[in-house]
Design a protein around this motif. Structure first.
Motif, PDB file in Angstrom:
ATOM      1  N   LEU A 347       0.828  -1.210   0.000  1.00 10.49           N
ATOM      2  CA  LEU A 347       0.000   0.000   0.000  1.00 10.49           C
ATOM      3  C   LEU A 347       0.858   1.252   0.000  1.00 10.49           C
ATOM      4  O   LEU A 347       0.569   2.222  -0.738  1.00 10.49           O
ATOM      5  N   CYS A 348       1.926   1.242   0.796  1.00 10.70           N
ATOM      6  CA  CYS A 348       2.816   2.412   0.831  1.00 10.70           C
ATOM      7  C   CYS A 348       3.499   2.620  -0.522  1.00 10.70           C
ATOM      8  O   CYS A 348       3.624   3.761  -1.007  1.00 10.70           O
ATOM      9  N   PHE A 350       2.377   1.668  -3.473  1.00 10.17           N
ATOM     10  CA  PHE A 350       1.383   2.125  -4.450  1.00 10.17           C
ATOM     11  C   PHE A 350       1.050   3.599  -4.246  1.00 10.17           C
ATOM     12  O   PHE A 350       0.940   4.369  -5.217  1.00 10.17           O
ATOM     13  N   THR A 351       0.925   4.040  -2.993  1.00 12.12           N
ATOM     14  CA  THR A 351       0.620   5.447  -2.704  1.00 12.12           C
ATOM     15  C   THR A 351       1.768   6.356  -3.144  1.00 12.12           C
ATOM     16  O   THR A 351       1.545   7.429  -3.731  1.00 12.12           O
ATOM     17  N   ALA A 352       2.999   5.909  -2.889  1.00 10.97           N
ATOM     18  CA  ALA A 352       4.145   6.719  -3.310  1.00 10.97           C
ATOM     19  C   ALA A 352       4.217   6.827  -4.831  1.00 10.97           C
ATOM     20  O   ALA A 352       4.544   7.899  -5.380  1.00 10.97           O
ATOM     21  N   LEU A 354       1.637   6.702  -6.907  1.00  5.92           N
ATOM     22  CA  LEU A 354       0.575   7.610  -7.346  1.00  5.92           C
ATOM     23  C   LEU A 354       0.961   9.064  -7.110  1.00  5.92           C
ATOM     24  O   LEU A 354       0.704   9.942  -7.951  1.00  5.92           O
ATOM     25  N   ALA A 355       1.573   9.335  -5.963  1.00  9.08           N
ATOM     26  CA  ALA A 355       1.992  10.704  -5.665  1.00  9.08           C
ATOM     27  C   ALA A 355       3.033  11.189  -6.670  1.00  9.08           C
ATOM     28  O   ALA A 355       2.993  12.352  -7.136  1.00  9.08           O
ATOM     29  N   THR A 358       1.284  11.824 -10.053  1.00 10.62           N
ATOM     30  CA  THR A 358       0.434  13.024  -9.987  1.00 10.62           C
ATOM     31  C   THR A 358       1.281  14.292 -10.043  1.00 10.62           C
ATOM     32  O   THR A 358       0.888  15.301 -10.663  1.00 10.62           O
TER      33      THR A 358
END
Length: 402
Positions: A347-348, A350-352, A354-355, A358
């Motif tokens: 999860l970490c 994947f979030t990194a 996406l950030a 973006t």
């Protein structure tokens, strides 16, 4: 220690047995597979003369109690000492006499070791310790070349632990826990127990995680790491995560059979030291993130930190030694991370990602986000439309107001 047929022939026979009629009979007896025939041959040898190996066979295979076995071993000791003294005077006359002296030496050592074990089983632990110390002194003098195969120093360690004589246990370990000498679970885990004993009574995983490990605690943890690397099967038995069975007659070093034998006889010593099992559990399970022993052990065939690679053939040998009907043989543990750790890491990551995307492509990621949200909420919008078409408009109006 239960010897195999090959061990019997190696320790208790030699090429000059034909010179003594009783020894010639016993040479055939050790090769005999039928137990009753072996016992009959031993009695036949005793009719000719006092034969030490005949008494050994009767003590091992005919005696039904420890006291009866001890009586036979004492008779064997008397006969064995006489043979040893005679062959000692003739050992330099020829290679044949030298082989005979070597055999008489092995017989004498075996008898004394068995007598020490009988004393220990009968509750005379201090007497057993004295006899084992005498044998270990002979080993250090290199008087008995095969003494290390009898593992007398391991029996001595266990007897001293029964007496809670930890200073003498440390002294024995100082002699035998050497880099050039073969290791065992008894040596490695006893060394870990002594180091854990110095800190375990006041050890707290919460306090250690806040302030870090002290030097003594780090030494104890490293000793547990070392023991786990040598035999990773032991902790589950000591922590009673897996049920114990009676140890097999033969054990394999670094295998499940050795782990069972060690835990069966030494679990009481770990329980006697306050907090020792708690420290082992914290290190094994990883309550202290900095000292997880399980993650530090190498994979099979990998070069270990302190020992040779773990042999993959031990599983096959353990399946032959252990009763697989009611015991599940332990295999080399796999390094599997808990699901929560894997999920959090994914999860970490994947979030990194996406950030980062973006930040680099804000307009394109906005289009993707709108498309994703519209796709995600499409089933919900479809259900809402169906419900709105089915329910009366007045009822739907009241529900929306609520």
């Amino acid at each position: 220690m239960n010897l195999s047929a090959q061990d019997h022939q190696t320790f208790f026979t030699c090429d000059s047995d034909h010179l003594r009629p009783a020894d010639a009979i016993m040479q055939k007896a050790w090769r005999e597979r039928n137990p009753q025939a072996r016992i009959s041959a031993a009695h036949e040898a005793l009719e000719l003369e006092d034969c030490a190996t005949a008494y050994i066979l009767l003590a091992e295979e005919e005696a039904t109690t420890i006291m009866e076995a001890e009586r036979l071993f004492k008779q064997a000791l008397k006969a064995g000492e006489g043979c040893y003294r005679r062959s000692q005077q003739l050992q330099h006359h020829s290679t044949q006499y030298e082989a005979q002296h070597r055999r008489d030496t092995n017989v004498l050592v075996y008898i004394k070791r068995r007598l020490a074990m009988c004393s220990r089983k009968l509750g005379r632990t201090r007497e057993a310790v004295k006899m084992m110390r005498d044998l270990c002194v002979f080993q250090l003098m290199k008087e008995f070349p095969l003494l290390s195969m009898f593992n007398i120093h391991e029996n001595l360690l266990e007897s001293l632990l029964e007496l809670q004589n930890y200073a003498d246990v440390q002294a024995v370990l100082a002699k035998y826990d050497d880099i050039s000498l073969p290791k065992s679970a008894t040596i490695c885990y006893t060394a870990a127990l002594l180091k854990a004993r110095a800190v375990s009574d006041k050890f707290s995983p919460e306090a250690a995680s806040r302030r870090g490990l002290s030097t003594a605690e780090m030494n104890a943890v490293e000793a547990i790491h070392r023991a786990v690397e040598f035999n990773p099967h032991v902790p589950k038995y000591l922590l009673e995560m897996k049920s114990l069975i009676l140890p097999p007659e033969h054990i394999l070093k670094r295998g499940d059979s050795e782990a069972i034998a060690y835990a069966f006889f030494h679990l009481q010593h770990w329980k006697r030291v306050e907090g020792a099992l708690n420290l082992l559990h914290c290190t094994w399970e990883g309550s202290l993130s900095m000292c997880l022993a399980f993650r530090m052990i190498p994979y099979p065939l990998e070069k270990g930190h302190l020992f040779y690679p773990y042999p993959i053939c031990t599983e096959t040998a353990d399946r032959e030694l252990l009763p697989t009907v009611f015991h599940e043989v332990s295999v080399y543990p796999k390094k599997e991370l808990p699901f929560f750790i894997l999920f959090t890491a994914g999860l970490c990551s994947f979030t990194a990602m996406l950030a980062l995307l973006t930040h680099q492509f804000p307009e394109l990621m906005g289009v993707f986000a709108k498309a994703f949200l519209s796709t995600l909420f499409a089933p919900l919008n479809f259900i809402m439309e169906k419900v709105e078409s089915i329910l009366p408009s007045s009822l739907w109006h009241q529900l929306t107001r609520i």
